[in-house]
Scaffold this active site. Structure first.
Site, PDB file in Angstrom:
ATOM      1  N   ARG A  35       1.326  -1.321   0.180  1.00 42.20           N
ATOM      2  CA  ARG A  35       0.285   0.198  -0.101  1.00 42.20           C
ATOM      3  C   ARG A  35       1.003   1.061   0.229  1.00 42.20           C
ATOM      4  O   ARG A  35       2.101   1.294   0.701  1.00 42.20           O
ATOM      5  CB  ARG A  35      -0.718   0.234   1.205  1.00 42.20           C
ATOM      6  CG  ARG A  35      -1.863   1.234   0.895  1.00 42.20           C
ATOM      7  CD  ARG A  35      -2.282   1.066   2.474  1.00 42.20           C
ATOM      8  NE  ARG A  35      -3.117   2.468   3.388  1.00 42.20           N
ATOM      9  CZ  ARG A  35      -3.291   3.489   4.351  1.00 42.20           C
ATOM     10  NH1 ARG A  35      -1.868   2.732   5.332  1.00 42.20           N
ATOM     11  NH2 ARG A  35      -3.217   4.148   4.771  1.00 42.20           N
ATOM     12  N   ARG A  76      -9.232  17.551   9.629  1.00 42.71           N
ATOM     13  CA  ARG A  76      -7.941  17.297  11.025  1.00 42.71           C
ATOM     14  C   ARG A  76      -8.154  19.140  11.344  1.00 42.71           C
ATOM     15  O   ARG A  76      -8.360  20.007  10.919  1.00 42.71           O
ATOM     16  CB  ARG A  76      -6.890  17.679  10.119  1.00 42.71           C
ATOM     17  CG  ARG A  76      -6.371  15.948   9.196  1.00 42.71           C
ATOM     18  CD  ARG A  76      -4.892  15.696   8.454  1.00 42.71           C
ATOM     19  NE  ARG A  76      -4.975  15.116   7.616  1.00 42.71           N
ATOM     20  CZ  ARG A  76      -4.825  13.680   8.038  1.00 42.71           C
ATOM     21  NH1 ARG A  76      -4.219  12.988   9.677  1.00 42.71           N
ATOM     22  NH2 ARG A  76      -4.735  12.260   7.626  1.00 42.71           N
ATOM     23  N   LYS A 222     -13.220   2.778   0.493  1.00 43.07           N
ATOM     24  CA  LYS A 222     -13.178   2.458   2.263  1.00 43.07           C
ATOM     25  C   LYS A 222     -14.513   3.118   2.739  1.00 43.07           C
ATOM     26  O   LYS A 222     -14.836   3.978   2.140  1.00 43.07           O
ATOM     27  CB  LYS A 222     -11.995   3.481   2.537  1.00 43.07           C
ATOM     28  CG  LYS A 222     -10.142   2.713   2.066  1.00 43.07           C
ATOM     29  CD  LYS A 222      -9.914   4.252   2.190  1.00 43.07           C
ATOM     30  CE  LYS A 222      -9.297   4.230   3.378  1.00 43.07           C
ATOM     31  NZ  LYS A 222      -8.169   5.242   3.674  1.00 43.07           N
ATOM     32  N   THR A 283      -6.369  -1.880   9.468  1.00 43.24           N
ATOM     33  CA  THR A 283      -6.125  -0.521  11.127  1.00 43.24           C
ATOM     34  C   THR A 283      -6.371  -1.304  12.491  1.00 43.24           C
ATOM     35  O   THR A 283      -6.947  -2.220  12.398  1.00 43.24           O
ATOM     36  CB  THR A 283      -7.862   0.370  11.291  1.00 43.24           C
ATOM     37  OG1 THR A 283      -7.811   0.550   9.800  1.00 43.24           O
ATOM     38  CG2 THR A 283      -7.271   1.353  11.994  1.00 43.24           C
TER      39      THR A 283
END
Length: 479
Positions: A35, A76, A222, A283
């Protein structure tokens, strides 16, 4: 009989795994897909790593795919004057859309989402840094969202921001993503993962942009937003639009809560497999190995559970990107997968046992695996494939037997590296007469040491060699 690991391993490249020596060691340890995380690094970094992966795979004789992971609109906070602050439970803390990039302190910090004040309300719970810190909204004043710290801790620059229950959103494909999609074509990526998609339209758009840029990468959606898993129609449409999904447990767990994540993971894997889609579980699978040379027993059980659920692949993030023991982590994960795959339930399948089939190639694929699972003495299945479609459908059924998928197309072979139970090989069967194709394929597998004289095999191919979607023949042969 040689035991082949069925569940594939995805490893993220980063500072700890960018050297040719480590990449080669990771391939040898069992990585099937690397990845490239577009949230970090630049185009040159990714190009260098992609080149090293291809070279290492060629040297090791192991087929490896490349997956590019788009950054997406992850919301963020901005930065702090000192790089980080310590938040104390009960203290006031403000998220201010107008605060400059590096002006944050223990009283507040800037945030990138300009619509945040219009998106939250008093009593909403905001989650920072993947759930490590939480705030309760008290009031909204202009550009300022004034909060009270519910759970404190150290907060550093550029950490992610979510709302418990979801609902904070921005356009799924950012300007940065559009640029990265264009670069992906030059990297010859096999897969492209779309972060934070909200609708099937986001997947369609990413695919169109990739094709326009000259990329043949398959698209992975995702799943990391509460709104998607809470609306079955939206989720089903997204799975249908994509070539596969990633159960992105970090952001999804923050939005729906870890307790709900347990069932969500199982549901997502089941839905993807029923729709003939690939599924990656990701994850914090072996997070402790960022610092330690062995996993915790809980991590071993977590990986094993994802295998038992039917994941095509399990993914490592920081463990291989920045951890101290990247090769040891892959070795531990490979061993865990093999251990889980010995459980009898993993080797049986009721997949589509109560359904009619619509396609001949689908019927052949299902019949092949059913025969392999029930006929005594079968060592594996062999399919000659152009697009990989037959191998993918075979891999949706549970079996303890390998699927040897032979294709003349290198891109098809690399893509099949992500399919559960599939051992992909480059082999041009079109140079032989159709009547000789089975014998030549078996001879190639014997030369590679994958099968042995006398092994019984289930063999599939199309009457028209070299034509995709034409699988019509099933034979039982002996090596």
């Amino acid at each position: 009989m040689t035991v082949h690991r069925r569940t594939k391993i995805v490893a993220t490249l980063g500072p700890a795994s960018s050297s040719p020596q480590i990449i080669a060691a990771l391939v040898e340890a069992g990585v099937d897909v690397f990845r490239l995380n577009f949230s970090h690094g630049n185009v040159e970094d990714h190009r260098d790593r992609a080149r090293e992966v291809r070279a290492a795979a060629a040297r090791c004789g192991h087929e490896v795919a490349l997956l590019g992971d788009l950054q997406g609109p992850k919301i963020r906070i901005r930065g702090f004057r000192e790089g980080a602050v310590e938040l104390v439970a009960g203290a006031a803390f403000t998220l201010d859309c107008d605060l400059p990039a590096d002006a944050g302190d223990e009283t507040g910090v800037g945030v990138d989402l300009s619509s945040l004040p219009e998106s939250v309300f008093p009593e909403d719970v905001l989650i920072l840094d993947d759930g490590r810190i939480s705030l309760v909204v008290e009031r909204v004043q202009g550009s300022r969202v004034e909060c009270r710290v519910r759970m404190g801790g150290r907060l550093s620059n550029r950490k992610g921001l979510n709302r418990l229950g979801g609902g904070l959103s921005a356009p799924s494909l950012t300007e940065r993503d559009l640029e990265d999609i264009r670069h992906a074509a030059g990297l010859e990526l096999d897969y492209l993962a779309v972060s934070f998609p909200l609708h099937a339209a986001d997947i369609h758009e990413a695919r169109q942009l990739a094709v326009a840029a000259g990329s043949n990468a398959r698209i992975i959606a995702k799943i990391e937003r509460a709104e998607v898993v809470q609306d079955e129609a939206v989720l089903d449409a997204m799975i249908e639009a994509a070539d596969g999904i990633m159960v992105a447990r970090g952001d999804l767990g923050v939005e729906i809560g870890d307790a709900a994540l347990i069932g969500a993971q199982k549901m997502l894997i089941r839905k993807a497999r029923r729709a003939d889609r690939i599924v990656i579980t990701a994850t914090q699978m072996m997070e402790s190995m960022v610092q330690n040379p062995i996993p915790t027993r809980a991590e071993v059980f977590d990986v094993a559970n994802a295998v038992l659920d039917g994941s095509d692949a399990v993914m490592l993030s920081a463990e291989t990107a920045s951890g101290r023991f990247p090769v040891e982590t892959v070795t531990a994960m490979a061993g865990t997968c093999l251990g889980a795959e010995t459980w009898p339930d993993v080797r049986r399948s009721g997949h589509r046992a109560d359904r009619e089939f619509q396609r001949v190639d689908e019927t052949i694929a299902m019949a092949a695996v059913y025969a392999a699972n029930h006929l005594v003495g079968v060592a594996g299945m062999v399919c000659l494939t152009e697009s990989g479609g037959t191998a993918l459908r075979m891999s949706r059924m549970s079996s303890g037997l390998p699927i040897f998928a032979l294709s003349r197309h290198a891109a098809t072979v690399r893509r099949m590296s992500l399919y559960r139970g599939v051992i992909p090989l480059v082999f041009d069967y079109t140079v032989f007469h159709a009547a000789d194709a089975a014998a030549e394929a078996v001879a190639e597998l014997r030369r590679r040491g994958l099968i042995h004289a006398g092994d019984r095999l289930i063999f599939t191919r199309g009457d028209l060699l070299g034509v995709g979607g034409s699988t019509t023949t099933l034979k039982i042969i002996e090596a």
